[in-house]
Scaffold this active site. Structure first.
Site, PDB file in Angstrom:
ATOM      1  N   ASN A 216      -4.394   8.825  -2.191  1.00 36.41           N
ATOM      2  CA  ASN A 216      -4.809   7.778  -3.167  1.00 36.41           C
ATOM      3  C   ASN A 216      -6.124   6.890  -2.631  1.00 36.41           C
ATOM      4  O   ASN A 216      -6.595   7.425  -1.750  1.00 36.41           O
ATOM      5  CB  ASN A 216      -3.703   6.285  -3.424  1.00 36.41           C
ATOM      6  CG  ASN A 216      -3.288   5.844  -1.905  1.00 36.41           C
ATOM      7  OD1 ASN A 216      -4.249   5.266  -1.319  1.00 36.41           O
ATOM      8  ND2 ASN A 216      -2.261   6.029  -1.323  1.00 36.41           N
ATOM      9  N   ASP A 285       4.413   7.035  -2.043  1.00 34.36           N
ATOM     10  CA  ASP A 285       5.805   6.834  -2.314  1.00 34.36           C
ATOM     11  C   ASP A 285       6.611   7.742  -2.089  1.00 34.36           C
ATOM     12  O   ASP A 285       7.583   7.825  -1.561  1.00 34.36           O
ATOM     13  CB  ASP A 285       6.225   6.301  -3.614  1.00 34.36           C
ATOM     14  CG  ASP A 285       5.645   4.631  -3.766  1.00 34.36           C
ATOM     15  OD1 ASP A 285       5.961   4.022  -2.907  1.00 34.36           O
ATOM     16  OD2 ASP A 285       4.863   4.236  -4.785  1.00 34.36           O
ATOM     17  N   PRO A 316       9.863   7.507   3.703  1.00 31.29           N
ATOM     18  CA  PRO A 316      10.557   6.272   4.359  1.00 31.29           C
ATOM     19  C   PRO A 316       9.702   4.961   4.173  1.00 31.29           C
ATOM     20  O   PRO A 316       8.440   5.031   4.361  1.00 31.29           O
ATOM     21  CB  PRO A 316      10.585   6.520   5.881  1.00 31.29           C
ATOM     22  CG  PRO A 316       9.609   7.527   6.237  1.00 31.29           C
ATOM     23  CD  PRO A 316       9.430   8.360   4.852  1.00 31.29           C
ATOM     24  N   ASP A 317      10.137   3.833   3.844  1.00 29.94           N
ATOM     25  CA  ASP A 317       9.554   2.596   3.611  1.00 29.94           C
ATOM     26  C   ASP A 317       9.380   2.086   4.943  1.00 29.94           C
ATOM     27  O   ASP A 317      10.254   1.381   5.677  1.00 29.94           O
ATOM     28  CB  ASP A 317      10.345   1.739   2.767  1.00 29.94           C
ATOM     29  CG  ASP A 317       9.598   0.435   2.437  1.00 29.94           C
ATOM     30  OD1 ASP A 317       8.799  -0.254   3.418  1.00 29.94           O
ATOM     31  OD2 ASP A 317       9.321   0.119   1.262  1.00 29.94           O
ATOM     32  N   ILE A 318       8.182   2.055   5.866  1.00 26.69           N
ATOM     33  CA  ILE A 318       7.882   1.591   6.928  1.00 26.69           C
ATOM     34  C   ILE A 318       8.132  -0.042   7.102  1.00 26.69           C
ATOM     35  O   ILE A 318       8.871  -0.358   8.085  1.00 26.69           O
ATOM     36  CB  ILE A 318       6.510   2.020   7.391  1.00 26.69           C
ATOM     37  CG1 ILE A 318       6.121   3.601   7.033  1.00 26.69           C
ATOM     38  CG2 ILE A 318       5.908   1.515   8.571  1.00 26.69           C
ATOM     39  CD1 ILE A 318       4.743   3.904   7.193  1.00 26.69           C
ATOM     40  N   LYS A 350       8.716  -8.535  -4.108  1.00 29.91           N
ATOM     41  CA  LYS A 350       8.611  -7.776  -3.162  1.00 29.91           C
ATOM     42  C   LYS A 350       8.960  -8.501  -1.635  1.00 29.91           C
ATOM     43  O   LYS A 350       9.750  -7.830  -0.620  1.00 29.91           O
ATOM     44  CB  LYS A 350       7.178  -7.430  -2.807  1.00 29.91           C
ATOM     45  CG  LYS A 350       6.874  -5.931  -2.221  1.00 29.91           C
ATOM     46  CD  LYS A 350       5.825  -5.439  -2.411  1.00 29.91           C
ATOM     47  CE  LYS A 350       5.733  -4.740  -3.866  1.00 29.91           C
ATOM     48  NZ  LYS A 350       4.629  -3.857  -4.265  1.00 29.91           N
ATOM     49  N   LYS A 354      12.004  -6.399   0.485  1.00 29.13           N
ATOM     50  CA  LYS A 354      11.462  -6.057   1.647  1.00 29.13           C
ATOM     51  C   LYS A 354      12.056  -6.663   2.857  1.00 29.13           C
ATOM     52  O   LYS A 354      11.747  -6.365   4.123  1.00 29.13           O
ATOM     53  CB  LYS A 354      10.027  -5.838   1.776  1.00 29.13           C
ATOM     54  CG  LYS A 354       9.301  -4.961   0.807  1.00 29.13           C
ATOM     55  CD  LYS A 354       8.895  -3.818   1.041  1.00 29.13           C
ATOM     56  CE  LYS A 354       8.168  -2.910   0.034  1.00 29.13           C
ATOM     57  NZ  LYS A 354       8.095  -1.591   0.418  1.00 29.13           N
TER      58      LYS A 354
HETATM   59  O1  C5P Z   1       6.910  -1.022  -1.918  1.00 26.11           O
HETATM   60  P1  C5P Z   1       5.533  -1.008  -2.331  1.00 26.11           P
HETATM   61  O2  C5P Z   1       4.776   0.115  -1.983  1.00 26.11           O
HETATM   62  O3  C5P Z   1       4.926  -1.703  -3.629  1.00 26.11           O
HETATM   63  O4  C5P Z   1       5.245  -2.387  -0.909  1.00 26.11           O
HETATM   64  C1  C5P Z   1       3.855  -2.398  -0.380  1.00 26.11           C
HETATM   65  C2  C5P Z   1       4.328  -2.833   0.809  1.00 26.11           C
HETATM   66  O5  C5P Z   1       5.189  -2.113   1.659  1.00 26.11           O
HETATM   67  C3  C5P Z   1       2.786  -2.617   1.657  1.00 26.11           C
HETATM   68  O6  C5P Z   1       2.865  -3.857   2.701  1.00 26.11           O
HETATM   69  C4  C5P Z   1       2.937  -1.397   2.245  1.00 26.11           C
HETATM   70  O7  C5P Z   1       2.133  -0.943   3.356  1.00 26.11           O
HETATM   71  C5  C5P Z   1       4.434  -1.155   2.587  1.00 26.11           C
HETATM   72  N1  C5P Z   1       4.958   0.265   2.463  1.00 26.11           N
HETATM   73  C6  C5P Z   1       5.201   0.679   3.798  1.00 26.11           C
HETATM   74  N2  C5P Z   1       5.897   2.103   3.732  1.00 26.11           N
HETATM   75  C7  C5P Z   1       5.986   2.530   2.542  1.00 26.11           C
HETATM   76  C8  C5P Z   1       5.549   2.026   1.320  1.00 26.11           C
HETATM   77  C9  C5P Z   1       5.126   0.558   1.308  1.00 26.11           C
HETATM   78  O8  C5P Z   1       5.144  -0.011   4.812  1.00 26.11           O
HETATM   79  N3  C5P Z   1       6.687   3.849   2.391  1.00 26.11           N
END
Ligand code: C5P
Length: 412
Positions: A216, A285, A316-318, A350, A354
């Protein structure tokens, strides 16, 4: 336009002692002036053998002082007047002999005299050593450097590399832009002193095959500015960066990764050792379910080839994973939200989804790659906008906001 460095309105006495690195002092004076500071140059007699007063006057825009017997100041006391007006004295280059003079409190020349006569609580002294590596390593120099530091001076560098004498090693004066940035950092409040901060930044690159991938437009600028601002505020900073071509901020430990999975693998083991985690990275994503080992070739002829199927799986969502660590291992987490509309509502959603105490919203993709931005801080207390500014200014403000929330949390 004045560069947004935090030096606007600062009055700096730039001292030059004798050394080949005097040639860099002209560039440094220009950089400081460009950053909005006023610069008063003071030279030793030895410095005059390496660079002329005329050059330093031209680049600083002010007459140069080089003698304590100069009768220009109203009371004839340059050593008093110059240090009383200054926000800081920066001696660059600081030679071995000059540092030795300072260590002994000697005052035979104007520059040493005004360093000695400065009000130590109001006028900090910064030294940028420049000398041959053997001179720098000599026990006498090391003793003198330790002494001037104990007396309150801040030593910037020296750097390592090739030297004018043809040798290579410690003792190079830092470059003009490094000294400019170090001086700007020096003036920042140390609101994160003793803290550890982990930052993710940039895009990720999800390989499809050896030559293609999904990524991106994230430039990494906001995350790098944050890492820099946190380091300036006194924190020990680790920056996990996706593929970007940005210089590593001074004093920051950087780990480069490519994919979201690599970023996850780098961050999760580090997170428990940090007090604060700021997730600015635009993590993809989805990633291809399988990365092809060889380049995918077009099947069929020109115009009628069949596109290969591209199966995606979720990354994975870090941030969510770090926020879900057990309390004893969990840093204080800050998320970013890049939205195209309804910023406040999306950012608040969010925050809940989160499970983090602070989400920083910005209107993307307009912000991607730009040097300025505006932010909306969303937390349990409400919404707090940070108006448009360059990303470094915003990062410094955000660092202050984080520090305030950390302090309030500990106080509660
Ligand atoms: O879910 P979304 O991408 O909109 O959320 C954005 C936030 O989550 C940002 O702080 C981004 O760095 C973090 N993020 C992450 N890992 C992912 C997706 C988003 O840490 N896979």
């Amino acid at each position: 336009m004045t560069a947004p460095l935090g030096l606007a309105g600062r009055h700096i006495v730039l001292g030059l002692s004798g050394g080949v690195a005097c040639y860099k002092a002209a560039e440094l004076a220009r950089e400081l002036v460009r950053a909005g500071a006023t610069v008063q140059v003071v030279m030793t007699e030895a410095a005059g053998h390496f660079i002329t007063r005329a050059t330093m006057q031209a680049v600083s825009g002010r007459p140069v002082f080089d003698s304590q017997w100069d009768s220009t100041p109203p009371a004839g006391m340059a050593h008093i007047d110059l240090s009383r007006e200054a926000d800081a004295i920066l001696v660059a280059p600081a030679s071995a002999d000059f540092i030795a003079q300072l260590a002994q409190g000697r005052a035979a020349e104007l520059l040493a005299l005004l360093c000695l006569a400065r009000p130590v609580d109001r006028c900090p002294l910064l030294l940028a050593p420049a000398m041959n590596r053997e001179m720098w390593a000599h026990p006498a120099t090391q003793r003198n450097v330790a002494q001037v530091q104990a007396d309150g001076a801040t030593v910037l560098g020296p750097g390592v590399g090739s030297q004018a004498c043809g040798e290579t090693g410690d003792g190079r004066m830092l470059e003009a832009t490094e000294l400019r940035d170090a001086l700007a950092a020096f003036f920042q409040p140390k609101c994160l002193a003793g803290r550890t901060v982990l930052v993710t930044a940039g895009p990720t690159f999800e390989a499809i095959d050896p030559v293609r991938g999904i990524t991106n437009h994230s430039s990494g600028k906001m995350g790098f500015a944050l890492a820099r601002a946190a380091a300036e505020a006194g924190a020990r900073v680790t920056l996990v960066a996706g593929p970007v071509h940005l210089p590593t901020p001074a004093g920051v430990q950087r780990i480069d990764v490519q994919s979201g999975q690599q970023m996850f693998d780098a961050v999760l083991p580090l997170a428990p050792a940090h007090d604060i985690f700021v997730a600015t990275a635009a993590v993809a994503d989805w990633r291809p379910a399988h990365t092809q080992v060889q380049k995918i070739k077009k099947q069929g002829g020109t115009g009628d080839s069949v596109p290969p199927p591209l199966m995606l799986v979720e990354n994975p969502d870090i941030l969510a994973a770090v926020a879900a660590l057990p309390p004893a291992q969990r840093p204080w987490c800050v998320g970013f939200a890049a939205e195209s509309e309804n910023l406040a509502a999306h950012a608040r959603a969010k925050l809940v989804r989160k499970g983090v105490p602070l989400v920083v919203g910005n209107l993307g993709p307009a912000t991607f790659g730009r040097d300025d931005n505006s932010l909306l801080l969303v937390d349990a207390a409400g919404d707090h906008p940070l108006p448009p500014a360059d990303k470094l200014t915003l990062a410094r403000q955000l660092v202050q906001e984080i520090a305030t929330r950390m302090a309030a949390r500990e106080f509660a």
